[in-house]
Design an enzyme around this catalytic site. Structure first.
Site, mmCIF file in Angstrom:
data_model
loop_
_atom_site.group_PDB
_atom_site.id
_atom_site.type_symbol
_atom_site.label_atom_id
_atom_site.label_comp_id
_atom_site.label_asym_id
_atom_site.label_seq_id
_atom_site.Cartn_x
_atom_site.Cartn_y
_atom_site.Cartn_z
ATOM 1 N N GLY A 119 -5.956 -1.919 5.829
ATOM 2 C CA GLY A 119 -6.080 -0.736 6.655
ATOM 3 C C GLY A 119 -5.296 0.306 6.048
ATOM 4 O O GLY A 119 -4.273 0.610 6.294
ATOM 5 N N THR A 120 -5.413 1.092 5.379
ATOM 6 C CA THR A 120 -4.545 1.820 4.446
ATOM 7 C C THR A 120 -4.911 3.299 4.374
ATOM 8 O O THR A 120 -6.053 3.649 4.540
ATOM 9 C CB THR A 120 -4.715 1.206 3.036
ATOM 10 O OG1 THR A 120 -4.477 -0.180 3.120
ATOM 11 C CG2 THR A 120 -3.805 1.854 2.032
#
Length: 534
Positions: free
Chosen positions: A352-353
């Protein structure tokens, strides 16, 4: 400027500017970075401001309790910062198994590792910033305090996370997440204003103390007390003993350009290994069967080697130098044939970045990435603080013989990677493609789009992408050329067309013309991306 070719229909044009530029996946966050540039801050200040703002403006992908990495070009040199945190000192394989787990869980306090992101902001500010940290964090504090309307892509992923957490996060330690991110008993709707006063106060205290309160003060106490009260392994000593690490970036030379990544424990080395295998090939066309086939085959070989051998560099059997050696590259290149293969790891020689890019008119450039992992992370939010803790420990193995076996104080294999391109002694600029295991695959595709096929930043990002998943399985985007997808299938690739563009990562690029200083930026059309410039 060399990279102005644009053969693909684009939703937006490449942005050109002279004085400063910020590219990231959320428009308000990019504008926050630009605001700091206009106030006299440099690219490093702008990167910190944008990163902190993203913890508020895109909480589905990162947070205060996550990790960060940075590549910083300043005064003629590239610097690397590894701000990933280790496993708690009290955790062990046996302790996790005694709790009934045969593998590291994804949610809850067990996979929580020491957060590194606040230390990255403070360290970058201390070493290279021009403005006080509290001033740099002000835009993020304001958005947290006053609120902002939820953007379309953000709203989509927020609702998806809420539905998953409502089903899977039913015990007491998860209540802080619902209080913070679903205060009305649901995910906020697209266009609805969401605010987080606790988040604002945490950011304010980080700014006023240079991050000290997060690791050795009141905030550290709150994190440690909550962890202890709910059976977590993270303790105050783990926070107090943590420091980010300045590291020497690693590179390969690809057709006259140096491609740089942060060394392990990050997976950026996978992109370099794949490029190392392909650098002696000649690719005449981007949209050709040969190009796609060889890219996929090289990437899958690099990935299985990375997954087998990369972990905390203190415990790795083979060094980065061995994995990037000419001998190993030739050995792996020889495995690539005319048909798709099921990859197996090779044997190296002994030896998730959210993502953002910034640049200023003085020549400073930053490639920065931070994440909570898997969207919101562990699902645990320290009550009243806005701090969502990451679940990076999920990547540890509970097999004691595995290279990435869980151990106290050890850093796990890490997915988030910033990239940087140089030519000779001159910076070309920062680039990145966030999104789990898509990241090194996106890096390789963006670099080849730029170097081999001379695409401008926006075109390099807009071009159709593929993603190797496992075995011979490869996902391609819905606008990937159908005749090439069919041709790849005839070579044994198991091709699946997907409609979800989010699966293929979200990238940003800023290149600098060495002659004029003109900045050329592109942002991701698969999300709410934005390039702010002046």
């Amino acid at each position: 400027m060399d990279f102005l070719h644009n053969p693909y229909p684009s939703q937006r044009n490449t942005v050109l500017a002279k004085n400063g530029m910020v590219a990231t996946s959320q428009p308000l966050a990019a504008e926050a970075g630009l605001q700091i540039l206009r106030k006299g801050g440099n690219a490093i200040d702008a990167a910190i401001a944008t990163a902190a703002a993203l913890t508020v403006l895109e909480p589905t992908s990162n947070g205060i309790g996550g990790d960060a990495f940075a590549l910083v070009w300043t005064k003629g040199k590239l610097h690397g910062l590894n701000a990933s945190g280790p496993a708690p000192s009290s955790i062990s394989i046996d302790a996790v198994k005694e709790l009934g787990h045969n593998e590291m869980p994804k949610l809850g306090l067990i996979p929580v590792t020491v957060p590194g992101a606040p230390s990255a902001w403070a360290e970058l500010s201390n070493k290279f910033g021009k403005l006080p940290l509290i001033e740099v964090l002000e835009p993020a504090i304001q958005y947290a305090e006053e609120g902002y309307p939820v953007s379309p892509t953000l709203g989509k992923y927020w609702k998806s996370a809420y539905n998953a957490y409502k089903k899977n996060c039913t015990t007491e330690e998860f209540q802080g997440w619902f209080d913070t991110f679903a205060p009305e008993g649901r995910a906020p709707e697209i266009g609805e204003v969401w605010k987080s006063p606790g988040h604002a106060e945490t950011l304010r205290q980080i700014g006023l103390t240079g991050g000290e309160t997060f690791y050795r003060g009141d905030i550290a106490d709150k994190i440690a007390e909550f962890s202890q009260a709910h059976g977590g392994f993270l303790q105050k000593e783990d926070l107090a003993n943590y420091q980010p690490e300045w590291v020497d970036p690693i590179k390969v030379n690809y057709r006259g350009y140096d491609v740089w990544e942060i060394p392990p424990n990050g997976q950026g080395i996978a992109a370099l290994m794949a490029l190392n295998m392909l650098k002696d090939d000649v690719f005449h066309e981007r949209d050709s069967l040969e190009t796609y086939h060889k890219q996929i085959e090289a990437m899958k070989l690099a990935f299985v080697d990375t997954k087998k051998y990369v972990s905390d560099p203190k415990t790795m059997t083979y060094s980065s130098e061995a994995l990037l050696s000419e001998k190993f590259a030739k050995q792996r290149r020889a495995v690539i044939g005319d048909m798709a293969l099921t990859p197996e790891p090779g044997t190296p020689p002994k030896g998730g970045t959210v993502y953002l890019a910034t640049a200023d008119g003085e020549g400073n450039m930053v490639s920065f990435i931070q994440s909570n992992y898997m969207g919101f992370g562990s699902g645990v939010v320290i009550p009243g603080t806005g701090i969502g803790l990451q679940n990076r420990g999920h990547d540890f193995s509970l097999d004691p013989e595995h290279e990435n076996a869980l151990a106290p104080g050890k850093k796990t294999f890490h997915t988030i990677i910033p990239g940087f391109l140089t030519k000779g002694s001159e910076p070309v600029g920062p680039f990145g493609v966030m999104g789990g295991y898509m990241q090194p695959q996106g890096h390789m595709q963006v670099v080849m789009n730029t170097v081999d096929f001379h695409l401008n930043p926006q075109a390099a990002l807009d071009a159709p992408r593929w993603q190797w998943m496992e075995g011979k399985k490869v996902l391609v985007e819905h606008h990937f050329p159908l005749h090439l997808a069919q041709a790849l299938a005839r070579k044994g690739h198991e091709i699946q067309i997907t409609l979800d563009g989010g699966a293929f990562g979200r990238g940003q690029i800023i290149w600098r013309d060495p002659k004029t200083g003109v900045l050329c930026g592109g942002t991701e059309s698969r999300t709410d991306g934005h390039v702010a410039a002046f």
